[in-house]
Scaffold this motif. Structure first.
Motif, short mmCIF file in Angstrom:
data_model
loop_
_atom_site.label_atom_id
_atom_site.label_comp_id
_atom_site.label_asym_id
_atom_site.label_seq_id
_atom_site.Cartn_x
_atom_site.Cartn_y
_atom_site.Cartn_z
N UNK A 76 -11.31 -0.65 -4.74
CA UNK A 76 -11.51 -1.64 -3.69
C UNK A 76 -10.27 -2.42 -3.36
N UNK A 77 -9.13 -2.09 -3.99
CA UNK A 77 -7.88 -2.78 -3.72
C UNK A 77 -7.24 -2.25 -2.44
N UNK A 78 -6.39 -3.07 -1.84
CA UNK A 78 -5.59 -2.62 -0.71
C UNK A 78 -4.50 -1.68 -1.23
N UNK A 79 -4.14 -0.69 -0.44
CA UNK A 79 -3.12 0.28 -0.84
C UNK A 79 -1.76 -0.10 -0.28
N UNK A 80 -0.74 0.06 -1.10
CA UNK A 80 0.66 -0.08 -0.68
C UNK A 80 1.29 1.29 -0.83
N UNK A 134 0.07 -4.98 -7.53
CA UNK A 134 -0.08 -4.28 -8.81
C UNK A 134 0.59 -2.91 -8.80
N UNK A 135 1.08 -2.54 -10.00
CA UNK A 135 1.64 -1.20 -10.23
C UNK A 135 2.79 -0.90 -9.26
N UNK A 136 3.62 -1.92 -9.02
CA UNK A 136 4.81 -1.76 -8.19
C UNK A 136 6.03 -1.54 -9.10
N UNK A 145 -3.35 -5.88 -4.21
CA UNK A 145 -2.91 -4.67 -3.52
C UNK A 145 -2.17 -3.83 -4.55
N UNK A 146 -2.31 -2.52 -4.47
CA UNK A 146 -1.78 -1.65 -5.52
C UNK A 146 -0.88 -0.56 -4.96
N UNK A 147 0.15 -0.24 -5.73
CA UNK A 147 1.12 0.76 -5.32
C UNK A 147 0.60 2.18 -5.41
N UNK A 148 0.84 2.92 -4.34
CA UNK A 148 0.48 4.35 -4.25
C UNK A 148 1.78 5.12 -4.12
N UNK A 149 2.05 6.02 -5.06
CA UNK A 149 3.28 6.78 -5.02
C UNK A 149 3.07 8.24 -5.36
N UNK A 162 -6.55 7.76 -3.62
CA UNK A 162 -7.97 7.79 -3.98
C UNK A 162 -8.26 6.84 -5.14
N UNK A 163 -7.37 6.80 -6.13
CA UNK A 163 -7.57 5.91 -7.28
C UNK A 163 -7.58 4.46 -6.83
N UNK A 164 -6.63 4.08 -5.97
CA UNK A 164 -6.56 2.70 -5.50
C UNK A 164 -7.78 2.35 -4.66
#
Length: 386
Positions: free
Chosen positions: A146-150, A78-80, A113-117, A140-142
């Motif tokens: 409870x999602x995995x962070x990318x 998600x959010x990639x 899993x969600x994108x962290x940028x 922190x938002x991801x």
């Protein structure tokens, strides 16, 4: 019959197939590989927006598409960049997407899993502390969902870092504070020119050494690496140097069948934008691989590569347009509008060829609907039909 234009300006007749070739949703999880589809967002076509304004998202259609992917046993990345991060979707929209998709994943038991940028920073220059703080805010938002962070590659870090040591410092600090193991994302400049020289060098061998040093320093905090360099040989070489227990998730939309199938020394899992339109086929292929049938896996997935290479042709970063175009033709959304107006990023001949290739693969659940929608687009461009 439909008349399609090609790259030479010639309009020719094409006879679409009359029945789809899509598999039904399989039962149970995929077992031999972890497979994520990087999913697109559906724009709100009735919002009064501008290309440089905040994104307006149709949340119902966006979440329905994620349920479609989960129904086939795929995970959602998600959010990639497939969701137009940095190309129409700002951090406020991405944060809302992460929260909504995270809640939906919990409700249906879907993997996410969600994108962290650092895209909330906008234009630079920035200090390394500002880059780190931006990453921390998104992490922190991801983690709250409870999602995995990318950990995605950062334009701000690429612009601010003076060499490999700055990458070692920033990623080291982030990995130390991550609650759970993350996926590190190496996105090549063909996907985003602003990421040229990532990991501190334009020399890919030197960049790889820095990347591996970060992982070696924190192996317990790295679930895996997502590699999007469109270079199968380089990915295999990197994969063989990863510490035991650290996965390689291919992001190579040109060579994914061979990389997922693997060789005698290992294989890649998958985190791919092309698995947005190929979700059902990709899931069926991996279920075939789950039985040990590598030849059957390749027989299903190899024919899709021509379509993928077409969608991801230069300039590669505009592949999102083709992905959303196929979602519209497939009936997953009622319009061909994108956040940031990105539906204009590809040509009519490009769309025509994408339609022809997807139809040839039997990807459209309703070929008649796809044909009717393709004809409506052609009419806008003045292509007369029989």
């Amino acid at each position: 019959m439909i008349r399609l234009p090609d790259a030479t300006g010639t309009v020719r007749d094409y006879t679409p197939r009359t029945a789809p070739a899509l598999p039904a949703a399989g039962e149970g999880p995929l077992t031999s590989r972890i497979v994520f589809s990087a999913a697109h967002v559906v724009a709100d076509p009735f919002a009064d927006t501008t290309p440089d304004g905040p994104a307006a998202v149709d949340w119902d259609a966006t979440l329905a598409f994620r349920r479609h992917l989960w129904s086939h046993g795929l995970g959602v990345a998600e959010a990639m960049d497939t969701a137009q991060r940095g190309m129409g979707l700002d951090w406020a929209g991405a944060a809302e997407l992460i929260r909504r998709s995270g809640a939906e994943a919990k409700a249906v038991g879907g993997r996410i899993a969600c994108g962290v940028g650092t895209d909330q920073l906008g234009a630079g220059p920035f200090t390394l502390d500002q880059v780190r703080t931006a990453y921390e805010e998104q992490l922190a938002v991801v983690e709250e969902t409870g999602a995995q962070a990318i950990l995605m590659a950062s334009r701000a870090l690429a612009a601010s870092a003076t060499g490999p040591d700055d990458y070692l410092k920033i990623y080291g600090e982030l990995l130390r504070q991550a609650a759970e193991p993350v996926v590190l994302h190496w996105l090549g400049p063909m996907f985003d020119p602003a990421l040229t020289g990532y990991w501190g060098s334009e020399d890919l061998d030197a960049a790889t050494d820095t990347f591996l040093e970060i992982i070696a320093d924190h192996p317990d905090k790295v679930d895996g690496v997502k590699v999007s360099l469109l270079d199968a040989g380089r990915e295999v070489a990197l994969r063989r140097r990863l510490p035991q227990g650290v996965r390689c998730y291919t992001g190579d939309d040109f060579h994914y069948p061979e990389l997922i199938a693997g060789d005698e020394q290992g294989f890649s899992h998958a985190l791919l934008g092309i698995f947005d339109p190929l979700g059902p086929v990709a899931a069926q292929a991996v279920r075939t691989l789950d039985t040990g049938d590598t030849a059957g896996f390749r027989a299903l997935l190899d024919p899709t590569v021509e379509l993928s290479r077409h969608l991801f042709q230069t300039p590669t970063r505009y592949y999102k347009t083709g992905v959303v175009f196929l979602a519209w033709l497939s009936g997953h959304q009622e319009h061909f509008t994108m956040v940031g107006g990105l539906q204009s990023a590809r040509s009519l001949p490009h769309f025509a060829r994408a339609y022809e290739l997807a139809d040839g693969l039997g990807l459209f659940p309703d070929p008649a609907l796809a044909q009717a929608r393709m004809k409506s687009l052609l009419a806008v461009y003045g292509v007369e039909q029989p």
